[in-house]
Design a protein around this motif. Structure first.
Motif, short mmCIF file in Angstrom:
data_model
loop_
_atom_site.label_atom_id
_atom_site.label_comp_id
_atom_site.label_asym_id
_atom_site.label_seq_id
_atom_site.Cartn_x
_atom_site.Cartn_y
_atom_site.Cartn_z
N GLY A 129 -0.77 4.67 0.50
CA GLY A 129 -1.61 5.82 0.85
C GLY A 129 -1.29 6.34 2.25
O GLY A 129 -0.20 6.15 2.78
N ASN A 139 3.33 -0.85 -3.90
CA ASN A 139 2.01 -0.25 -4.11
C ASN A 139 1.61 -0.47 -5.57
O ASN A 139 2.47 -0.53 -6.45
N ARG A 140 0.31 -0.59 -5.80
CA ARG A 140 -0.20 -0.79 -7.17
C ARG A 140 0.36 0.30 -8.10
O ARG A 140 0.82 0.01 -9.19
N THR A 141 0.31 1.53 -7.64
CA THR A 141 0.88 2.62 -8.43
C THR A 141 2.31 2.86 -7.94
O THR A 141 2.53 3.45 -6.87
N ALA A 190 -0.35 3.70 4.90
CA ALA A 190 1.03 3.21 4.71
C ALA A 190 2.02 4.23 5.27
O ALA A 190 3.04 3.86 5.86
N GLY A 194 0.83 -1.20 0.00
CA GLY A 194 0.00 0.00 0.00
C GLY A 194 0.86 1.25 0.00
O GLY A 194 2.01 1.21 0.46
N PRO A 210 -5.47 -9.20 -0.59
CA PRO A 210 -4.42 -8.43 -1.26
C PRO A 210 -3.37 -9.32 -1.92
O PRO A 210 -2.85 -8.97 -2.99
N THR A 258 -3.75 -1.40 1.96
CA THR A 258 -4.61 -0.90 0.89
C THR A 258 -6.06 -1.07 1.34
O THR A 258 -6.33 -1.58 2.43
N SER A 259 -6.99 -0.65 0.51
CA SER A 259 -8.40 -0.77 0.90
C SER A 259 -9.02 -2.09 0.45
O SER A 259 -10.23 -2.29 0.63
N ILE A 260 -8.21 -3.00 -0.10
CA ILE A 260 -8.75 -4.30 -0.53
C ILE A 260 -9.28 -5.07 0.68
O ILE A 260 -8.62 -5.13 1.72
N HIS A 302 -0.65 -5.12 5.55
CA HIS A 302 -1.49 -4.76 4.41
C HIS A 302 -2.16 -3.42 4.68
O HIS A 302 -2.90 -3.28 5.66
N ARG A 317 3.78 6.18 -6.65
CA ARG A 317 3.34 6.62 -5.32
C ARG A 317 4.22 5.96 -4.24
O ARG A 317 4.56 6.60 -3.23
#
Ligand code: NAP
Length: 259
Positions: A109, A131-133, A112, A107, A178, A168-170, A166, A136
Motif C-alpha cells: 500500500g 503483498n497479500r494481493t 510500502a 505490504g 504478519p 501492512t495494517s496487521i 512490515h 498490487r
C-alpha cells in the motif's frame, strides 16, 4: 505531538484534527488553500490529496501520496515526509544508512511505497516485495525498477534479508503478527510500521528472538518533525514530541533491542 512542538517553539498556532469524509476532501483542501492553512493528511486521503495539490514535491510525486501540505503563493503544495521519516527511523535503528542491503518488504500500500522511495535513495539496496494481493506488489514494484522485485511468498521475500520491514495494517488493533518471528533471518533488523501503546506484539517477539527492532513510532515522530521543518523552516524540539507520544525522549532512545 505537533502541538507540543509548537508550544516548545513558542509558535502561537493551533494544530487540530479535522475528520473529513472522502467526498469533502476537495472542498476542505480548497478552503485551506484560501485560508493559508498548512497541515497533514492521513489514511485514507493521502493518494487523493496528491491529486488535489497544485504542486507536488519530487518525493510526493514518486510515492503518489501526500502526508504534508502548505500554501505557497496561493498554491497548495504537497509533500511526503513518510519517506524521510522512515529513512530516519532506519538510521536510528541501524546507526547508518543501509548500503548493499537486501530488504524484505511485506505490504503493497501507501506505506510500502514510502519505504521503496526511501530504499531507492540508498546505495545498491534491493527490496523483495511481498503483498497479500500479488498484482498490487507487481504494480508497485514496476514503479521502482532496479530496486524492487515482487515475490510470491513472504518466505521468498525473507530469504537472505538483513532488514525486514512490515508495512501492512496487521497488528494495529490486536496482537496478530504478519509472519512468525522465527522466520526472520538470523541477525536481520526489524521495523514494523505499525505502532501501538507498548509496541506491537511482533516487534516484542522479534526483539525476544535477538533482533534489533522498532515499531512505527520513530517513523511517526520523524515524519512529524520533518513536516514541522517544511512549515516553519526550523527543526522542532524532538524531545518534546517524544514526550507527547508518551515515550522516551529522543536521545534517551527507546529500547531497540539486542542481537
Ligand atoms: P494501505 O495503503 O491501506 O495498505 C494496506 C496494506 O495492508 C496492503 O498491503 C494490504 O494488502 C495489507 N493488508 C491489510 N489487511 C491485511 C491482512 N489481513 N493480511 C495481509 N495483508 C493485509 O495502508 P498504508 O497506508 O500502506 O498503511 C499500512 C500500515 O502502515 C498501517 O498500519 C499504517 O498505520 C502504517 N503506517 C505507519 C506510518 C508511521 O509513521 N509509522 C506511516 C504510514 C503508515 P492488500 O493489498 O492485499 O489489501
Amino acid at each position: 505531538m505537533q502541538s507540543a512542538a509548537l508550544t516548545a517553539a513558542a509558535i502561537p498556532i493551533a494544530y487540530a484534527a479535522w475528520d473529513v469524509e472522502p467526498p469533502d476532501l476537495a472542498t476542505v483542501l480548497g478552503f485551506f488553500t484560501t485560508e493559508n492553512v498548512a497541515g497533514n493528511v492521513t489514511v485514507p486521503h493521502k493518494q487523493a490529496a496528491s491529486r488535489l495539490c497544485g504542486r507536488l514535491t519530487a518525493v510526493a510525486r514518486v510515492v503518489g501520496a501526500v502526508n504534508t501540505f502548505w500554501v505557497e503563493d496561493g498554491v497548495l503544495v504537497g509533500d511526503n515526509t513518510d519517506v524521510g521519516g522512515f529513512h530516519n527511523a532506519v538510521v536510528r535503528l541501524r546507526g547508518a544508512v543501509p548500503a548493499r542491503t537486501r530488504i524484505a518488504l511485506l505490504g503493497g500500500g501507501g506505506a510500502a511505497a514510502a519505504v521503496l522511495a526511501a530504499a531507492a535513495g540508498w546505495p545498491r539496496c534491493e527490496v523483495r516485495l511481498w503483498n497479500r494481493t500479488h498484482e498490487r506488489a507487481v504494480a508497485l514494484a514496476a514503479r521502482f525498477p532496479g530496486v524492487a522485485t515482487p515475490v510470491r511468498s513472504a518466505l521468498d521475500a525473507l530469504a537472505g534479508a538483513s532488514l525486514v520491514v512490515h508495512a501492512t495494517s496487521i497488528g494495529m488493533m490486536n496482537d496478530e503478527m504478519p509472519i512468525d518471528p522465527f522466520l526472520i533471518p538470523s541477525g536481520a533488523d526489524v521495523i514494523d510500521l505499525v505502532y501501538r501503546p507498548g509496541e506491537t506484539a511482533w516487534v516484542r517477539a522479534a526483539r525476544a528472538e535477538g533482533h534489533r527492532a522498532c515499531d512505527g513510532l520513530p517513523m511517526l515522530v520523524e515524519q512529524g518533525a520533518l513536516a514541522f521543518e517544511r512549515w516553519f523552516g526550523q527543526p522542532p524540539d524532538r524531545a518534546a514530541m517524544w514526550r507527547a507520544v508518551g515515550d522516551a525522549p529522543a536521545g534517551a532512545s527507546r529500547p531497540l533491542g539486542r542481537r
